[in-house]
Design a protein around this motif. Structure first.
Motif, PDB file in Angstrom:
ATOM      1  N   TYR A   9       0.847  -1.190   0.000  1.00  0.00           N
ATOM      2  CA  TYR A   9       0.000   0.000   0.000  1.00  0.00           C
ATOM      3  C   TYR A   9       0.884   1.242   0.000  1.00  0.00           C
ATOM      4  O   TYR A   9       1.884   1.313   0.717  1.00  0.00           O
ATOM      5  CB  TYR A   9      -0.894   0.026   1.241  1.00  0.00           C
ATOM      6  CG  TYR A   9      -2.114  -0.851   1.124  1.00  0.00           C
ATOM      7  CD1 TYR A   9      -3.242  -0.416   0.432  1.00  0.00           C
ATOM      8  CD2 TYR A   9      -2.141  -2.112   1.718  1.00  0.00           C
ATOM      9  CE1 TYR A   9      -4.365  -1.222   0.326  1.00  0.00           C
ATOM     10  CE2 TYR A   9      -3.256  -2.921   1.616  1.00  0.00           C
ATOM     11  CZ  TYR A   9      -4.360  -2.476   0.921  1.00  0.00           C
ATOM     12  OH  TYR A   9      -5.474  -3.277   0.811  1.00  0.00           O
ATOM     13  N   LEU A  10       0.505   2.219  -0.801  1.00  0.00           N
ATOM     14  CA  LEU A  10       1.202   3.500  -0.829  1.00  0.00           C
ATOM     15  C   LEU A  10       0.350   4.552  -0.122  1.00  0.00           C
ATOM     16  O   LEU A  10      -0.849   4.346   0.111  1.00  0.00           O
ATOM     17  CB  LEU A  10       1.490   3.905  -2.273  1.00  0.00           C
ATOM     18  CG  LEU A  10       2.457   2.970  -3.015  1.00  0.00           C
ATOM     19  CD1 LEU A  10       2.710   3.470  -4.420  1.00  0.00           C
ATOM     20  CD2 LEU A  10       3.769   2.816  -2.266  1.00  0.00           C
ATOM     21  N   PRO A  11       0.941   5.693   0.235  1.00  0.00           N
ATOM     22  CA  PRO A  11       0.186   6.713   0.979  1.00  0.00           C
ATOM     23  C   PRO A  11      -1.113   7.146   0.298  1.00  0.00           C
ATOM     24  O   PRO A  11      -2.073   7.550   0.963  1.00  0.00           O
ATOM     25  CB  PRO A  11       1.183   7.875   1.070  1.00  0.00           C
ATOM     26  CG  PRO A  11       2.522   7.209   1.060  1.00  0.00           C
ATOM     27  CD  PRO A  11       2.376   6.043   0.137  1.00  0.00           C
ATOM     28  N   SER A  12      -1.155   7.031  -1.021  1.00  0.00           N
ATOM     29  CA  SER A  12      -2.380   7.427  -1.733  1.00  0.00           C
ATOM     30  C   SER A  12      -3.514   6.438  -1.525  1.00  0.00           C
ATOM     31  O   SER A  12      -4.670   6.727  -1.858  1.00  0.00           O
ATOM     32  CB  SER A  12      -2.081   7.542  -3.232  1.00  0.00           C
ATOM     33  OG  SER A  12      -1.687   6.281  -3.742  1.00  0.00           O
ATOM     34  N   GLY A  13      -3.202   5.257  -1.010  1.00  0.00           N
ATOM     35  CA  GLY A  13      -4.220   4.231  -0.798  1.00  0.00           C
ATOM     36  C   GLY A  13      -4.222   3.136  -1.842  1.00  0.00           C
ATOM     37  O   GLY A  13      -4.865   2.096  -1.660  1.00  0.00           O
ATOM     38  N   ILE A  14      -3.529   3.342  -2.974  1.00  0.00           N
ATOM     39  CA  ILE A  14      -3.472   2.295  -3.995  1.00  0.00           C
ATOM     40  C   ILE A  14      -2.494   1.204  -3.559  1.00  0.00           C
ATOM     41  O   ILE A  14      -1.599   1.422  -2.743  1.00  0.00           O
ATOM     42  CB  ILE A  14      -3.046   2.859  -5.367  1.00  0.00           C
ATOM     43  CG1 ILE A  14      -1.628   3.465  -5.304  1.00  0.00           C
ATOM     44  CG2 ILE A  14      -4.057   3.865  -5.882  1.00  0.00           C
ATOM     45  CD1 ILE A  14      -1.065   3.858  -6.655  1.00  0.00           C
ATOM     46  N   GLN A  15      -2.678   0.005  -4.129  1.00  0.00           N
ATOM     47  CA  GLN A  15      -1.732  -1.095  -3.954  1.00  0.00           C
ATOM     48  C   GLN A  15      -0.938  -1.244  -5.241  1.00  0.00           C
ATOM     49  O   GLN A  15      -1.513  -1.254  -6.336  1.00  0.00           O
ATOM     50  CB  GLN A  15      -2.460  -2.408  -3.672  1.00  0.00           C
ATOM     51  CG  GLN A  15      -2.844  -2.642  -2.228  1.00  0.00           C
ATOM     52  CD  GLN A  15      -3.442  -4.023  -2.071  1.00  0.00           C
ATOM     53  OE1 GLN A  15      -4.563  -4.266  -2.506  1.00  0.00           O
ATOM     54  NE2 GLN A  15      -2.692  -4.920  -1.483  1.00  0.00           N
ATOM     55  N   VAL A  16       0.358  -1.387  -5.118  1.00  0.00           N
ATOM     56  CA  VAL A  16       1.234  -1.525  -6.288  1.00  0.00           C
ATOM     57  C   VAL A  16       2.095  -2.783  -6.126  1.00  0.00           C
ATOM     58  O   VAL A  16       2.618  -3.047  -5.040  1.00  0.00           O
ATOM     59  CB  VAL A  16       2.140  -0.285  -6.460  1.00  0.00           C
ATOM     60  CG1 VAL A  16       3.076  -0.469  -7.659  1.00  0.00           C
ATOM     61  CG2 VAL A  16       1.308   0.975  -6.633  1.00  0.00           C
ATOM     62  N   GLY A  17       2.203  -3.542  -7.185  1.00  0.00           N
ATOM     63  CA  GLY A  17       3.063  -4.720  -7.179  1.00  0.00           C
ATOM     64  C   GLY A  17       3.545  -5.020  -8.586  1.00  0.00           C
ATOM     65  O   GLY A  17       3.335  -4.230  -9.516  1.00  0.00           O
ATOM     66  N   LYS A  18       4.187  -6.163  -8.738  1.00  0.00           N
ATOM     67  CA  LYS A  18       4.696  -6.572 -10.049  1.00  0.00           C
ATOM     68  C   LYS A  18       4.183  -7.968 -10.390  1.00  0.00           C
ATOM     69  O   LYS A  18       4.214  -8.873  -9.547  1.00  0.00           O
ATOM     70  CB  LYS A  18       6.227  -6.569 -10.063  1.00  0.00           C
ATOM     71  CG  LYS A  18       6.848  -5.184 -10.000  1.00  0.00           C
ATOM     72  CD  LYS A  18       8.373  -5.280 -10.078  1.00  0.00           C
ATOM     73  CE  LYS A  18       9.001  -3.888 -10.081  1.00  0.00           C
ATOM     74  NZ  LYS A  18      10.483  -3.965 -10.165  1.00  0.00           N
ATOM     75  N   MET A  19       3.761  -8.120 -11.642  1.00  0.00           N
ATOM     76  CA  MET A  19       3.278  -9.411 -12.136  1.00  0.00           C
ATOM     77  C   MET A  19       4.230  -9.948 -13.203  1.00  0.00           C
ATOM     78  O   MET A  19       4.663  -9.212 -14.095  1.00  0.00           O
ATOM     79  CB  MET A  19       1.874  -9.269 -12.732  1.00  0.00           C
ATOM     80  CG  MET A  19       1.345 -10.553 -13.368  1.00  0.00           C
ATOM     81  SD  MET A  19      -0.248 -10.329 -14.201  1.00  0.00           S
ATOM     82  CE  MET A  19      -1.330 -10.290 -12.770  1.00  0.00           C
ATOM     83  N   PHE A  69      -3.866  -1.822  -7.818  1.00  0.00           N
ATOM     84  CA  PHE A  69      -5.228  -2.049  -7.350  1.00  0.00           C
ATOM     85  C   PHE A  69      -5.701  -0.799  -6.598  1.00  0.00           C
ATOM     86  O   PHE A  69      -5.010  -0.302  -5.716  1.00  0.00           O
ATOM     87  CB  PHE A  69      -5.289  -3.255  -6.418  1.00  0.00           C
ATOM     88  CG  PHE A  69      -5.066  -4.572  -7.109  1.00  0.00           C
ATOM     89  CD1 PHE A  69      -6.138  -5.314  -7.593  1.00  0.00           C
ATOM     90  CD2 PHE A  69      -3.780  -5.078  -7.275  1.00  0.00           C
ATOM     91  CE1 PHE A  69      -5.928  -6.531  -8.233  1.00  0.00           C
ATOM     92  CE2 PHE A  69      -3.567  -6.282  -7.905  1.00  0.00           C
ATOM     93  CZ  PHE A  69      -4.647  -7.015  -8.401  1.00  0.00           C
ATOM     94  N   GLY A  70      -6.866  -0.343  -6.968  1.00  0.00           N
ATOM     95  CA  GLY A  70      -7.482   0.778  -6.267  1.00  0.00           C
ATOM     96  C   GLY A  70      -8.946   0.493  -5.987  1.00  0.00           C
ATOM     97  O   GLY A  70      -9.462  -0.574  -6.325  1.00  0.00           O
ATOM     98  N   ASP A  71      -9.607   1.446  -5.404  1.00  0.00           N
ATOM     99  CA  ASP A  71     -11.034   1.324  -5.129  1.00  0.00           C
ATOM    100  C   ASP A  71     -11.676   2.674  -5.395  1.00  0.00           C
ATOM    101  O   ASP A  71     -12.152   3.360  -4.491  1.00  0.00           O
ATOM    102  CB  ASP A  71     -11.254   0.877  -3.674  1.00  0.00           C
ATOM    103  CG  ASP A  71     -12.720   0.578  -3.382  1.00  0.00           C
ATOM    104  OD1 ASP A  71     -13.505   0.373  -4.357  1.00  0.00           O
ATOM    105  OD2 ASP A  71     -13.097   0.543  -2.198  1.00  0.00           O
ATOM    106  N   GLY A  72     -11.608   3.081  -6.668  1.00  0.00           N
ATOM    107  CA  GLY A  72     -12.112   4.375  -7.041  1.00  0.00           C
ATOM    108  C   GLY A  72     -11.127   5.498  -6.789  1.00  0.00           C
ATOM    109  O   GLY A  72     -11.495   6.679  -6.789  1.00  0.00           O
ATOM    110  N   HIS A  73      -9.842   5.160  -6.601  1.00  0.00           N
ATOM    111  CA  HIS A  73      -8.842   6.172  -6.286  1.00  0.00           C
ATOM    112  C   HIS A  73      -8.572   7.074  -7.479  1.00  0.00           C
ATOM    113  O   HIS A  73      -8.494   6.609  -8.632  1.00  0.00           O
ATOM    114  CB  HIS A  73      -7.528   5.503  -5.857  1.00  0.00           C
ATOM    115  CG  HIS A  73      -7.590   4.878  -4.500  1.00  0.00           C
ATOM    116  ND1 HIS A  73      -8.196   3.674  -4.267  1.00  0.00           N
ATOM    117  CD2 HIS A  73      -7.108   5.303  -3.309  1.00  0.00           C
ATOM    118  CE1 HIS A  73      -8.093   3.366  -2.990  1.00  0.00           C
ATOM    119  NE2 HIS A  73      -7.421   4.339  -2.382  1.00  0.00           N
TER     120      HIS A  73
END
Length: 421
Positions: A105-115, A414-418
């Protein structure tokens, strides 16, 4: 063929690109089914493989191929067994595609990863050995890549017979035939076309002689995964264990002479040279290895050693020839390796942890070893299951290239309307 070579290769490239999109979403079970079915097809096609291979061997003898080339070309029953086992081993390997790592999770609320994702379309250009057709096809298929295989003209019938078995496997698994395509023309223009189609091909892997790899590296408009030389070193440090040093330096040179991970130059610290070189020299001479050494080596070992030239230090022999140099420090050994080596595989024999760490840090090669033979630089020995080649490049893949080396990564979010503010 009625169409031009360029038109033919463009057709293969376009079909491979379309097939790569299907493979990218194929399940692990579907890919494994194709590999297992291809293994069964190979087993059932032994007679057809032998007939096709006999044509290539007959043509090879008529064209004056030497015995070593004919041996590499032969599809013996044992080699067919090995191809079948190779397919089954790749099917048993973990599938890297779709693996997501480093999600946070980043401060903006989104999740970031690598696939982990396939490269797309892999072009393989190789010579002589028809079993490479299976090695390359299986690794590309399991890693979700379509592949275009351009084997040597001397193996054209064998490669086509193997390709028919692969096609049967693809059909049984419901995957497109174009996922694995063997180039059917022996026209050399096909190579030029394959390495010049970035719109259809994502990476080229050449497997063959230095001349082939140099040409492809020079002319390709597509990224290339390659190595040119295997000038590998073993450095026996002043703090080496004698038994380990003799065992490793013997194995690194004499276990096999031709592979790219065979030692070509032995470096020895002056403080241990008088103890370790005489028994090693006796082993090498007994095994038919020609020794070429620096003046200090010749002074120590006498007539058993010929004079080494400047060219010897930069030569990959692929033969029972070994260069030996006595040095006064670890610094000199590292400098020698970084100057004359090919960034393939280099090893130190030492019981000194500090020396080992310096060697690991300062030797700029794709595999750097402590107290182990350079002959371990191999995909199977590294636990990769198999390899498509060795890379001495620094970008993307380095060292033995297995399934993971045939993949890349993309960021997933991954976000939720961010929304960004």
């Amino acid at each position: 063929m009625s169409e031009t070579v360029l038109d033919y290769m463009t057709r293969l490239g376009r079909a491979a690109r379309e097939a790569s999109r299907v493979l990218a979403r194929a399940s692990t079970a579907q890919k494994n089914r194709a590999l297992q079915a291809a293994a069964t097809a190979l087993d059932q096609a032994r007679e057809a493989l032998a007939v096709a291979n006999a044509k290539d061997l007959e043509a090879g003898r008529a064209n004056g191929l030497d015995e070593a080339m004919l041996d590499r070309l032969a599809l013996t029953p044992r080699r067919v067994d090995e191809m079948i086992e190779g397919l089954r081993q790749v099917a048993a390997l973990p599938d890297p595609i779709g693996e997501i790592r480093d999600m946070r999770y980043l401060p903006s609320g989104i999740q970031v990863g690598k696939m982990r994702v396939p490269l797309g379309v892999v072009g393989i250009i190789y010579e002589s050995r028809p079993n490479v057709t299976i090695d390359a096809a299986s690794l590309c298929l399991k890693s979700g890549n379509a592949t275009i295989l351009r084997g040597g003209s001397e193996a054209i019938h064998s490669n086509q017979a193997i390709a028919r078995c692969i096609t049967r496997g693809l059909e049984e698994a419901g995957l497109p035939n174009a996922a694995v395509q063997v180039v059917e023309t022996t026209d050399r223009a096909a190579v030029g076309a394959l390495i010049s189609m970035p719109e259809f091909v994502d990476v080229i892997v050449p497997r063959g002689g230095k001349g082939l790899i140099e040409r492809i590296s020079r002319e390709a408009r597509v990224p290339v995964i390659k190595h040119l030389d295997g000038i590998c070193h073993v450095y026996i440090d002043r703090a080496a264990d004698m038994d380990k040093a003799v065992r490793i330096a013997d194995n690194a040179k004499t276990q096999r002479f031709a592979p790219c991970n065979t030692m070509e130059t032995l470096l020895v610290h002056a403080a241990i040279a008088a103890s370790v070189l005489p028994p090693l020299a006796a082993i090498y001479v007994q095994k038919g290895v020609e020794l070429r050494g620096c003046p200090r080596t010749r002074e120590l070992l006498g007539e058993a050693v010929n004079a080494a030239s400047e060219e010897d230090w930069a030569t990959e022999y692929n033969a029972p020839i070994l260069s030996i140099r006595i040095l006064d420090s670890l610094d000199e050994a590292i400098e020698h390796i970084n100057r004359y080596g090919s960034q393939h595989t280099d090893a130190i024999v030492t019981e000194n942890f500090t020396d080992a760490r310096r060697f690991l840090t300062e030797v700029d090669s794709s595999s750097v070893m402590v107290n182990a033979s350079t002959r371990f630089a191999d995909g199977f020995e590294y636990g990769l299951g198999a390899e498509i080649g060795i890379s001495t490049d620094k970008l993307h893949a380095r060292g033995p290239v297995g399934l993971e080396g045939l993949t890349s990564e993309k960021y997933v979010v991954f976000g939720d309307g961010h929304v960004r503010t």
